[in-house]
Scaffold this active site. Structure first.
Site, PDB file in Angstrom:
ATOM      1  N   LYS A  29      56.956  47.927  18.551  1.00 14.18           N
ATOM      2  CA  LYS A  29      55.965  48.543  17.657  1.00 14.18           C
ATOM      3  C   LYS A  29      56.208  50.050  17.525  1.00 14.18           C
ATOM      4  CE  LYS A  29      51.379  48.451  18.728  1.00 14.18           C
ATOM      5  NZ  LYS A  29      50.587  49.709  18.606  1.00 14.18           N
ATOM      6  N   SER A  30      56.426  50.727  18.636  1.00 12.44           N
ATOM      7  CA  SER A  30      56.636  52.183  18.590  1.00 12.44           C
ATOM      8  C   SER A  30      57.838  52.531  17.709  1.00 12.44           C
ATOM      9  CB  SER A  30      56.896  52.716  20.005  1.00 12.44           C
ATOM     10  OG  SER A  30      55.745  52.587  20.792  1.00 12.44           O
ATOM     11  N   ASP A 328      50.559  50.428  28.252  1.00 12.34           N
ATOM     12  CA  ASP A 328      49.954  49.342  27.472  1.00 12.34           C
ATOM     13  C   ASP A 328      49.916  48.019  28.234  1.00 12.34           C
ATOM     14  OD1 ASP A 328      49.487  51.026  25.323  1.00 12.34           O
ATOM     15  OD2 ASP A 328      51.411  50.574  24.370  1.00 12.34           O
TER      16      ASP A 328
HETATM   17  C1  S3P Z   1      52.734  54.997  21.673  1.00 15.55           C
HETATM   18  C2  S3P Z   1      52.275  55.775  22.696  1.00 15.55           C
HETATM   19  C3  S3P Z   1      51.221  55.330  23.631  1.00 15.55           C
HETATM   20  C4  S3P Z   1      50.996  53.829  23.571  1.00 15.55           C
HETATM   21  C5  S3P Z   1      50.950  53.317  22.173  1.00 15.55           C
HETATM   22  C6  S3P Z   1      52.252  53.620  21.452  1.00 15.55           C
HETATM   23  C7  S3P Z   1      53.784  55.535  20.784  1.00 15.55           C
HETATM   24  O1  S3P Z   1      50.013  55.982  23.301  1.00 15.55           O
HETATM   25  O2  S3P Z   1      49.799  53.488  24.242  1.00 15.55           O
HETATM   26  O3  S3P Z   1      50.746  51.924  22.139  1.00 15.55           O
HETATM   27  O4  S3P Z   1      54.392  54.750  20.022  1.00 15.55           O
HETATM   28  O5  S3P Z   1      54.027  56.756  20.820  1.00 15.55           O
HETATM   29  P1  S3P Z   1      49.630  57.430  23.907  1.00 15.55           P
HETATM   30  O6  S3P Z   1      50.548  58.437  23.344  1.00 15.55           O
HETATM   31  O7  S3P Z   1      48.218  57.652  23.467  1.00 15.55           O
HETATM   32  O8  S3P Z   1      49.755  57.271  25.397  1.00 15.55           O
END
Ligand code: S3P
Length: 452
Positions: A29-30, A328
């Site tokens: 997803k990221s 997560d």
């Molecule tokens: C993500 C960062 C994380 C993660 C999210 C995806 C990203 O959040 O929890 O699901 O893709 O940069 P945070 O930056 O709030 O920790």
């Protein structure tokens, strides 16, 4: 149907059947969000394969289209014609990010230094989440913010004529904040510097470099990272961008196989970037039988296949320092812990309070509903394992528009003596639309329930 505007649809997981077979997890997803953002910005044509077609990512694609990128699906690939760095158009209409924290926060960074207005809206969950963490550095760069009190969505941004590059020390462990500041720096003259005291997922730095940005990372002896980005440079398309499989989605299947007796599965193509593998490390410390096979390079990242068999797990203490690499995964780790022998204690969980739901409270309530003894602190959780599914289950779990709460407790039900029901399965489509089908293919039983 759109998950965030549709009707809740409960799902029940029934235990008993061993999970067997081979699955391929969908794209990370990221990285998928960033593929749309950077492909949409970079000059030229980027062709993306393996993209996660979850609602969150598709919302980011729509937003980039509203700002001038051309994005089309072409068979199994997505073809993106980017506008060129500095050349986004003022969006027509509001940018609706639904449930997506990553999409909204990264896009706020991206457009926050443009001399135009952009309005961000989201669902009830996203509208509760704190945005000051991104708005504060943007204000330092000259962005005007019109938000309702408390810096939450809906809000509008208008960037200055010329943004000021800043040096910004990220006050919490957040890849989203780091990324938002770097993306804002793309349209500011000179060097934008982000200091990251605790390393978080590094997809933005890696991918920006791949798209031709001038970005340099230094790490000091204490592990503090300094990331410097030259603004207003050229970004160029990556002709063939491959998205690796999402370890955070694989996590649900890994834990399911570990706790359902008789299970033996192979999960193909999971990203093994060390900023994302904290759950695998933790489960192995707990005694999990997980083999990491066929380690290889794919799209500039390391991926592997995971062979996972049912295991006897022992409780462990998970140190706070590991939280960023598995942030997560705590909900599903809590489920694994319920089936371990002894106590599992998880520390450094303050960021869990501001995810799609207050995940610490939502997990604790789900454990309570299913008769798992646990204790919730301000930033920690301890779970008393029962060593088997005996006595676990029978509850209805409130998911609070949170996909990971829904999937975690469905995994619990696959191994429990009594079924576990989640009040709404629709949000699963935000990150892992294939979840129900993949579990079914492995032999697990998930039943959508009629809405009363
Ligand atoms: C993500 C960062 C994380 C993660 C999210 C995806 C990203 O959040 O929890 O699901 O893709 O940069 P945070 O930056 O709030 O920790």
């Amino acid at each position: 149907m759109s998950g965030h505007s549709g009707q809740a649809s409960p799902v029940r997981a029934i235990g008993g059947s061993a999970l067997k077979g081979t699955v391929r997890v969908p794209g990370d997803k990221s990285i998928s969000h960033r593929a749309f953002l950077f492909g949409g910005l970079a000059a030229g044509r980027t062709r993306v394969t393996g993209l996660l077609e979850g609602e969150d990512v598709l919302a980011t694609g729509r937003a980039m289209r509203q700002m001038g990128a051309r994005i089309e699906r072409d068979g199994a690939a997505w073809v993106i014609d980017g506008v060129g760095n500095g050349a986004l158009l003022e969006p027509e209409g509001v940018l609706d990010f639904g449930n997506a924290g990553t999409g909204s926060r990264l896009t706020m960074g991206l457009v926050g230094t443009y001399d135009f207005s952009a309005t961000f809206v989201g669902d009830a969950s996203l509208s509760r989440r704190p945005m000051a963490r991104v708005l504060d550095p943007l204000r330092q760069m000259g962005t005007q913010v019109v938000a309702r009190s408390g810096d939450r969505l809906p809000l509008s941004l208008h960037g200055p004529r010329t943004a000021a590059p800043i040096v910004y020390r990220v006050p919490m462990a957040s890849a989203q904040v780091k990324s938002a500041v770097l993306l804002a720096g793309l349209n500011a003259p000179g060097t934008t510097t982000v200091i990251e005291p605790v390393m978080t997922r590094d997809h933005t730095e890696r991918m920006l470099e791949g798209f031709g940005a001038n970005v340099a990372v230094d790490t000091d002896a204490a592990g503090v990272r300094t990331i410097r980005l030259e603004g207003q440079g050229r970004l160029v398309a990556v002709p063939d961008f491959v998205v690796p499989g999402d370890p955070s989605s694989a996590a649900f299947l890994v834990v399911a196989a570990l706790i359902v007796p008789g299970s033996d599965i192979l999960i193909e193509n999971a990203l093994m970037n060390p900023t994302r593998t904290g759950l695998i490390d933790t489960l192995r410390e707990m005694g999990a039988d997980i083999d990491i096979l066929n380690l290889r390079e794919s799209g500039g990242e390391t991926v592997a296949d995971l062979a996972v068999r049912h295991s006897t797990l022992r409780g462990v203490t998970v140190p706070a320092a590991r939280a960023p690499s598995m942030i997560d995964e705590y909900p599903v780790l809590a489920v694994a812990a319920a089936f371990a022998e002894g106590t599992t204690r998880m520390e450094g969980l303050d960021e869990l309070r501001v995810k799609e739901s207050d995940r610490l409270a939502a997990v604790a309530a789900g454990l309570a509903a299913n008769r798992v003894v646990h204790e919730e602190g301000p930033d920690w959780l301890s779970v008393e394992g029962r060593g088997s599914g005996k006595g676990i289950g029978g509850g209805v779990v409130a998911t609070h528009l949170d996909h990971r709460i829904a999937m975690s407790f469905l995994v619990m039900g696959l191994a429990s003596a009594e079924p576990v029901t989640v009040d709404d399965g629709t949000m699963i489509a935000t990150s892992f639309p294939e979840f129900m089908g993949l579990v079914d293919g492995l032999g697990g039983t998930l039943e959508p329930l009629a809405v009363a």
